[in-house]
Scaffold this active site. Structure first.
Site, PDB file in Angstrom:
ATOM      1  N   HIS A 391       0.833  -1.210   0.000  1.00 45.24           N
ATOM      2  CA  HIS A 391       0.000   0.000   0.000  1.00 45.24           C
ATOM      3  C   HIS A 391       0.866   1.257   0.000  1.00 45.24           C
ATOM      4  CE1 HIS A 391      -3.670   2.334   1.246  1.00 45.24           C
ATOM      5  NE2 HIS A 391      -2.735   3.127   1.757  1.00 45.24           N
ATOM      6  N   GLU A 392       1.787   1.325   0.959  1.00 43.10           N
ATOM      7  CA  GLU A 392       2.652   2.505   1.058  1.00 43.10           C
ATOM      8  C   GLU A 392       3.620   2.590  -0.123  1.00 43.10           C
ATOM      9  OE1 GLU A 392       1.749   4.669   2.996  1.00 43.10           O
ATOM     10  OE2 GLU A 392       0.507   3.503   4.374  1.00 43.10           O
ATOM     11  N   HIS A 395       1.759   4.526  -2.774  1.00 42.97           N
ATOM     12  CA  HIS A 395       1.868   5.970  -2.534  1.00 42.97           C
ATOM     13  C   HIS A 395       3.225   6.497  -3.016  1.00 42.97           C
ATOM     14  CE1 HIS A 395      -1.773   6.788  -0.372  1.00 42.97           C
ATOM     15  NE2 HIS A 395      -1.506   5.956   0.620  1.00 42.97           N
ATOM     16  N   HIS A 398       3.590   6.662  -6.738  1.00 39.56           N
ATOM     17  CA  HIS A 398       2.802   7.769  -7.282  1.00 39.56           C
ATOM     18  C   HIS A 398       3.577   9.083  -7.137  1.00 39.56           C
ATOM     19  CE1 HIS A 398      -1.547   9.584  -7.537  1.00 39.56           C
ATOM     20  NE2 HIS A 398      -0.748  10.034  -8.487  1.00 39.56           N
TER      21      HIS A 398
END
Length: 599
Positions: A391-392, A395, A398
């Protein structure tokens, strides 16, 4: 359950800590850059009252703003990361405070600019674009400033408002210190009388235990402790909501919701659409709760029975090293270039992996542009932490791709789209794991985990969003948010979202007091919308292959070069409609059906 000692910061092996020397070799370098910030601030006077004078001055202003913004981001980013290593360390907290003061000083000094830019006549501005070719880069930024014209005040008033920044951030800062450093919990016992350490960081792992007595004791002890501090928690959140209301009213917004979403160019209809669509599918959650109750074989399903796996004896230990390799397997569809950057991050200490005494709880990606993003984790050797890692990483990628493909003025992005990138990674991992799992019990375990993502992300975050909407509406009507008021709202929402098959224990009414995201101004709904968009995008990537990946990477590389709804349309998802949420909830139903058939 294996008990793991929480180490001091100095006891964590260096390879599992982030390397802040990538930013500054030592504190002296940080002090030098902090001094540079204040030196640059002196140049602001050269621009005051002159932004409408000619195109060259206006262009120079935006270039200066980029330079100052990047420098303060680096200064504050370093101090924030350093402070989060141990929130009880007064020295690092003091540096973070200095950086925050500098941020406030910048906001105050630059507050005149938007007003001056708004006052430039349309025809004169068009002439500026013709006269100065470099100004074209900032056309969208200028358009965004002028879009807020109805909500801007005079230059002097804007300066005063900007100067209140540090004070306005007070409730969030106090809440963070209280939740992470001051509040302490007693140890809790399992069914065999063994003691377990209860902290903000260990709470969820205890709730995932197969030992029901341990879960019950952890739940009751945890929320009895919060109850002892309920008045303080309520006062802090009330103070934060009051400042939200003050700023939205003074800027002539109709509501705090409108003010918060306008900053990210998201229509309020998207927020209300999420709540309305989820409400129409409450029966799916009730169906899942009925299945959970049946599979756990309990007479009553309590709030402390919601996190433990409903498939016993399958949960396996997943070391951090194994989790990293599983991430690489999951992101293969996104291509080698994507994976190469991830490997660089993992191999070069962009991550801070394990919990230590005083470390900030939870996980995040810093999004720092210079020199690169950093990831904070509190890793446990389980499936949940593996998903947190990917998940991180989403981020971080991105941020990395936006910084490397957009000019400074557009290389950041709003949180609405950020949660899409992170959650798409999670969905890719789950679909990868399911694709290679034929064993019925293991498959059921994974489906249970996926069902929990729907519960905790789509339903639970929507419940959070509804709670936040309700408490803001109360504050906007001039009423005070006491612990009794918030407890009742939160308790009633739990009853609505979980249905008759769940005993909504009294303690859950206090859960709002431990959620830091309620200080982020209408942040949480984006987890739910992001999850819905991620389901659609991951499905496209796996079904359509290269063309879908190309569009998705283009989206990740777009920063804030358009509004978030338009950016998602590049990737093939329209969040202005209920379709992505409906699609996600349909998959939720399908997973429940498969779980019923497997077990």
């Amino acid at each position: 359950m294996e008990e793991k000692k929480i180490l001091k910061r100095s006891e964590i092996p260096e390879q599992y800590t982030w390397n802040l020397k990538d930013i500054y070799n030592d504190v002296n370098e940080w002090n030098d850059d902090l001094a540079k910030v204040y030196e640059l601030l002196k140049k602001v006077e050269d621009y005051k009252g002159k932004l409408s004078s000619d195109a060259k001055t206006l262009l120079s202003w935006f270039e200066f703003n980029d330079e100052l913004g990047e420098l303060i981001s680096k200064v504050y980013g370093y101090s924030s990361l350093e402070a989060d290593q141990d929130v009880s360390n007064s020295e690092t907290q003091a540096r973070k405070g200095k950086a925050l003061s500098a941020y406030v000083a910048i906001n105050s000094a630059l507050s005149f600019a938007d007003t001056e830019i708004m006052e430039i006549a349309d025809d004169k501005l068009e002439e500026f674009f013709k006269e100065e070719e470099g100004l074209e880069l900032y056309r969208l930024a200028i358009k965004r400033i002028r879009h807020r014209k109805d909500h801007m005040l005079s230059a002097n008033e804007e300066r005063i408002i900007a100067a209140t920044g540090e004070m306005a951030n007070g409730p969030a800062t106090i809440g963070n210190v209280f939740r992470n450093a001051d509040i302490k919990f007693p140890d809790v016992e399992d069914s065999e009388g063994n003691k377990h350490k209860l902290t903000q960081g260990t709470y969820i792992s205890l709730m995932e235990s197969s030992d029901r007595k341990l879960r019950e004791n952890a739940f009751k002890t945890f929320y009895e402790t919060w109850k002892d501090h309920a008045a303080l928690s309520a006062a802090i959140l009330d103070a934060h909501t009051k400042q939200q209301t003050f700023f939205s009213k003074i800027r002539k917004y109709n509501s705090n919701l409108e003010a918060a979403l306008d900053a990210t160019e998201v229509p309020t209809s998207v927020y209300m659409n999420l709540i309305d669509t989820v409400h129409k599918h409450m029966d799916s959650m009730y169906r899942y709760m009925k299945l959970r109750k049946k599979l756990l074989n309990v007479d009553e399903l309590h709030m402390y029975d919601l996190y433990n796996p409903i498939v016993a004896d399958v949960d396996e230990k997943i070391t951090f090293e194994q989790a990293k390799e599983n991430v690489f397997e999951a992101i293969k569809p996104l291509g080698e270039d994507y994976a190469k950057v991830v490997r660089t991050a993992y191999d070069n200490r962009w991550l801070d992996v394990y919990e230590n005494e005083g470390k900030r709880s939870g996980a995040y990606s810093s999004g720092l542009s210079t020199p690169h993003p950093y990831i904070l984790l509190n890793h446990k050797d389980n499936l949940n932490s593996q998903f947190t890692l990917i998940h991180e990483t989403g981020h971080t990628m991105h941020s990395y791709l936006s910084v490397h493909n957009q000019p400074k003025v557009y290389n950041d992005y709003v949180i609405f789209v950020a949660e899409v990138a992170s959650t798409c990674n999670e969905v890719l991992m789950m679909k990868n794991l399911l694709s290679k799992t034929t064993d019925k019990k293991k498959r059921a375990y994974l489906i249970n985990y996926f069902l929990e993502q729907f519960r905790t992300t789509l339903y639970r975050q929507t419940m959070f969003a509804e709670f936040e909407l309700k408490i803001n509406e109360i504050e906007e009507n001039g009423e005070t948010l006491t612990s009794e008021v918030m407890n009742k709202i939160y308790y009633d929402l739990n009853k609505l979202y979980y249905g008759e098959d769940v005993v909504v224990d009294e303690g859950i009414a206090l859960e709002w007091s431990r959620i830091p995201h309620f200080f982020y101004d209408y942040y949480v709904y984006q987890y739910a919308t992001g999850f819905s968009a991620a389901i659609a995008l991951a499905t496209k990537i796996l079904k359509e292959g290269e063309s879908a990946v190309k569009n998705y990477l283009k989206f990740l590389s777009s920063g804030c070069s358009a509004d978030p709804i338009s950016l998602l349309k590049i990737a093939g998802v329209d969040m202005s409609s209920p379709a992505p949420i409906e699609e996600a909830l349909k998959e939720f139903d399908n997973l429940i059906t498969e779980m019923e058939e497997l077990l």
